[in-house]
Enzyme design. Structure first.
Site, mmCIF file in Angstrom:
data_model
loop_
_atom_site.group_PDB
_atom_site.id
_atom_site.type_symbol
_atom_site.label_atom_id
_atom_site.label_comp_id
_atom_site.label_asym_id
_atom_site.label_seq_id
_atom_site.Cartn_x
_atom_site.Cartn_y
_atom_site.Cartn_z
ATOM 1 N N PRO A 153 46.722 82.663 -40.413
ATOM 2 C CG PRO A 153 45.662 82.216 -42.442
ATOM 3 C CD PRO A 153 46.059 83.345 -41.527
ATOM 4 N NE ARG A 186 47.532 92.582 -49.217
ATOM 5 C CZ ARG A 186 46.238 92.681 -49.008
ATOM 6 N NH1 ARG A 186 45.494 91.584 -49.009
ATOM 7 N NH2 ARG A 186 45.681 93.868 -48.816
ATOM 8 C CG ASP A 211 56.892 88.349 -30.948
ATOM 9 O OD1 ASP A 211 56.022 88.547 -30.092
ATOM 10 O OD2 ASP A 211 57.868 87.587 -30.770
ATOM 11 C CG ASP A 585 59.625 94.616 -32.839
ATOM 12 O OD1 ASP A 585 60.587 94.820 -32.082
ATOM 13 O OD2 ASP A 585 58.568 95.253 -32.782
ATOM 14 N N GLY A 586 62.289 91.087 -35.037
ATOM 15 C CA GLY A 586 62.396 89.867 -35.834
ATOM 16 C C GLY A 586 62.199 90.070 -37.319
ATOM 17 C CD GLU A 587 58.662 90.931 -39.430
ATOM 18 O OE1 GLU A 587 58.714 90.864 -40.681
ATOM 19 O OE2 GLU A 587 58.174 90.026 -38.719
#
Length: 617
Positions: A153, A186, A211, A585-587
């Site tokens: 959300p 979370r 993503d 992946d953007g993490e």
């Protein structure tokens, strides 16, 4: 799934008939259904020489239903289709078209005709064959696929839940898809959920976020003892985040024009309604500590990862955070010393256009893959009951959700559509019970509720609980047979580059962002990791030109001498600068040496049919 129809087959009429309209005193129409579109021509009161709005491409259709009048004296049956045409400014708006089957004297005969058209349309939307004998009945339709929707959300600018409620859920209800929805609470919540699911109850898992949520889902599936079966679970993505790179690639694969924001979400939702999966390559990434994770998107070091992580503080801006982050990154441009080694692809792709003047040294290949050939998609596997699914138990709803979750499922929960069908002086219409009803019908029956608490393997699966480990890392998964242990010498057939870099990017699909085409010829299942790097010495203006050209996928044709490219099956990256940022992946992941191997077609991505939007006007 059959290959895309030829132009001749695409224009061959499959059904033709005359229908009235609703309200009853409206015009009459001749309808012609082909494999690509519904053609509508007004017959009375005055035939149209050039029909306006008379072509409805199936790429714009989410679903259909049959209806009947609540007036006992009305013997007509009604056929309604839900469409999302593009407006003059390019955005999509929902619209319905309702037609009156009234050619027979009895309701039963008219109902058969309305259901024949609705069944044929659903078969075309789902890629199902129509019988050659012309006997088109609802029995041709399989049970609807059951999807688990996971929504963050707080994705993007916090609009994910609103977009899900107002756009996604009504559309997939119109398509007759059965679903259950859970809001994540979370980080790693989605990972824990999929580790404990009884996967036999589902036909797909779809994330509504950026993503990052799909990264959790895929790594959760691969961190199960039954990972070999679990990773076959089709996964999909509906973009409600900031980057939306994979959604941009899905949008392109479906044949739609580039889109951002809500337009991209509606395009991807339409493709999801069509069904169909595609093999998805996954990259196994081994980090310095020896832990492993799986990537469907990219590994980045340098400028790209710096912008990604440093722009986190601007998340409230949505996709604009990357624009602001790029400007700030250019102002404080850094270089990083490192060593990049890779195992070249066995079959080298074709060279880029002649205008591409990158160096051709043996140690620095600058090749661009060939364009992908046309590919067919396969329908979703449907092996479970078509009972509608409940929403999750209240314990799984985020305490901060804006309002209680509405009851939304296959047969209910969308907006009230009576206004679409009503007219002054006409009795209202009600859903026909023998076909998937529109999104205003009865409540769902309960099935397989998911309870809160530590994730556990269901008793029916016979699997032990998932093993614990560092967040974002996988214990299970396929072996990396192409990679020697990290820190040991590489085989002689590997190529090594060492020097100062502005960025290094290893990407699997075509897109780095919804509007950034980093590897324009990449495919979901080409078995390649596409390596791009920019060496030091490039000016800020030249780097900016590269990223601006990347919006069109034309950056390789600029002839930039600092830009390099190679197609590989595996690679190793060894940063020689003590400080920096690495992302998967953007993490954000631990900084240090890493290596990765591509596993071709390991996963399955819900993409819709390839190029289905090619007939859009």
């Amino acid at each position: 799934m059959a290959p895309p129809p030829s132009p001749l087959a695409a224009s061959t009429p499959l059904l033709h008939g005359e229908f009235g309209s609703y309200p009853a005193r409206g015009p009459r129409f001749a309808l012609t259904l082909t494999s690509q579109a519904l053609h509508i021509q007004r017959l009375r009161p005055k035939p149209e020489a050039r029909p306006r709005g008379g072509l409805v491409p199936l790429a714009e259709v989410s679903g259909c239903c049959t209806l009947r009048s609540r007036s006992p004296s009305d013997t007509a049956a009604y056929f309604c289709i839900y469409t999302y045409p593009r407006g003059r400014r390019g955005g999509r708006r929902r619209a319905t078209r309702t037609f009156r089957a009234d050619g027979a004297a009895t309701y039963e005969e008219n109902r058969v005709e309305a259901q024949r058209w609705a069944t044929a349309l659903v078969c075309l939307l789902r890629g199902l064959p129509l019988p050659g004998d012309g006997e088109i009945t609802p029995e041709l339709l399989p049970r609807p696929p059951r999807l688990l929707l996971l929504v963050n959300p707080f994705g993007g600018r916090g609009l994910a839940w609103q977009w899900c409620k107002n756009h996604v859920l009504p559309m997939i209800s119109e398509a007759g898809l059965s679903f259950n929805l859970i809001q994540t609470e979370r980080q790693n919540h989605a990972r824990e959920l999929v580790q404990g699911l009884s996967l036999s109850e589902w036909d797909g898992i779809v994330t509504l976020s950026g993503d990052g949520l799909l990264f959790e889902v895929l790594n959760g599936l691969l961190d199960r003892p039954d990972w070999e079966e679990a990773v076959k679970m089709p996964v999909g993505i509906l973009p409600c985040g900031s980057g939306n790179a994979l959604a941009g690639a899905v949008n392109r694969h479906g044949g739609f024009e580039p889109a951002l924001g809500l337009d991209l979400l509606l395009n991807c939702s339409l493709l999801l309604c069509r069904g169909g999966g595609h093999p998805l390559d996954l990259l196994s990434v081994t980090l310095a500590s020896g832990s492993r994770c799986f990537s469907f998107l990219s590994v980045a070091w340098g400028f790209v990862s710096d912008v990604d992580i440093q722009s986190e503080r601007f998340r409230a801006l949505g996709s604009a955070r990357f624009t602001l982050g790029t400007v700030l990154g250019l102002a404080a441009l850094h270089t990083y010393r490192g060593r990049l080694s890779y195992l070249p692809a066995t079959v080298e792709p074709a060279s880029p256009a002649p205008a591409h003047s990158l160096p051709r040294a043996k140690s620095e290949l600058t090749l661009t893959p060939e364009p992908a050939p046309p590919m067919a998609h396969s329908p979703l596997h449907r092996s479970v009951s078509d009972l509608p699914l409940p929403l999750p138990q209240p314990a799984l709803v985020s305490p901060g959700s804006p309002e209680p979750l509405p009851v939304l499922s296959l047969n209910g929960g969308g907006p009230e559509l009576a206004g679409d069908w009503g007219g002054a002086g006409d009795a209202p219409l009600s859903p026909d019970p023998l076909l998937p009803s529109p999104p205003s019908s009865p409540k769902a029956a309960p099935l397989s509720p998911i309870t809160e608490g530590p994730p556990e393997m269901p008793a029916s699966s016979g699997l032990p609980p998932p093993t614990s480990g560092a967040p974002g890392t996988s214990t299970w998964g396929p072996p990396d047979h192409l990679l020697p242990p990290l820190g040991t010498p590489l085989p002689p057939d590997w190529v090594t580059l060492e020097g100062d870099f502005v960025l290094m990017l290893a990407i699997s699909p075509s897109h780095l962002g919804a509007d950034l085409v980093a590897a324009p010829h990449a495919r979901f299942d080409d078995g390649l990791v596409h390596l791009c790097w920019v060496r030091s010495g490039i000016s800020r203006a030249a780097l900016l030109r590269l990223f601006l050209a990347m919006e069109r996928g034309s950056h390789f044709s600029l002839g930039c001498p600092h830009l390099g490219y190679a197609a590989a099956r595996a690679f190793r990256l060894e940063p020689l600068t003590p400080r920096g940022v690495l992302t998967v992946d953007g993490e954000l992941v631990e900084y240090g040496p890493l290596q990765a191997q591509m596993h071709p077609g390991l996963g399955t991505l819900l993409t819709g049919p390839p190029g289905c939007a090619g007939q859009e006007p």
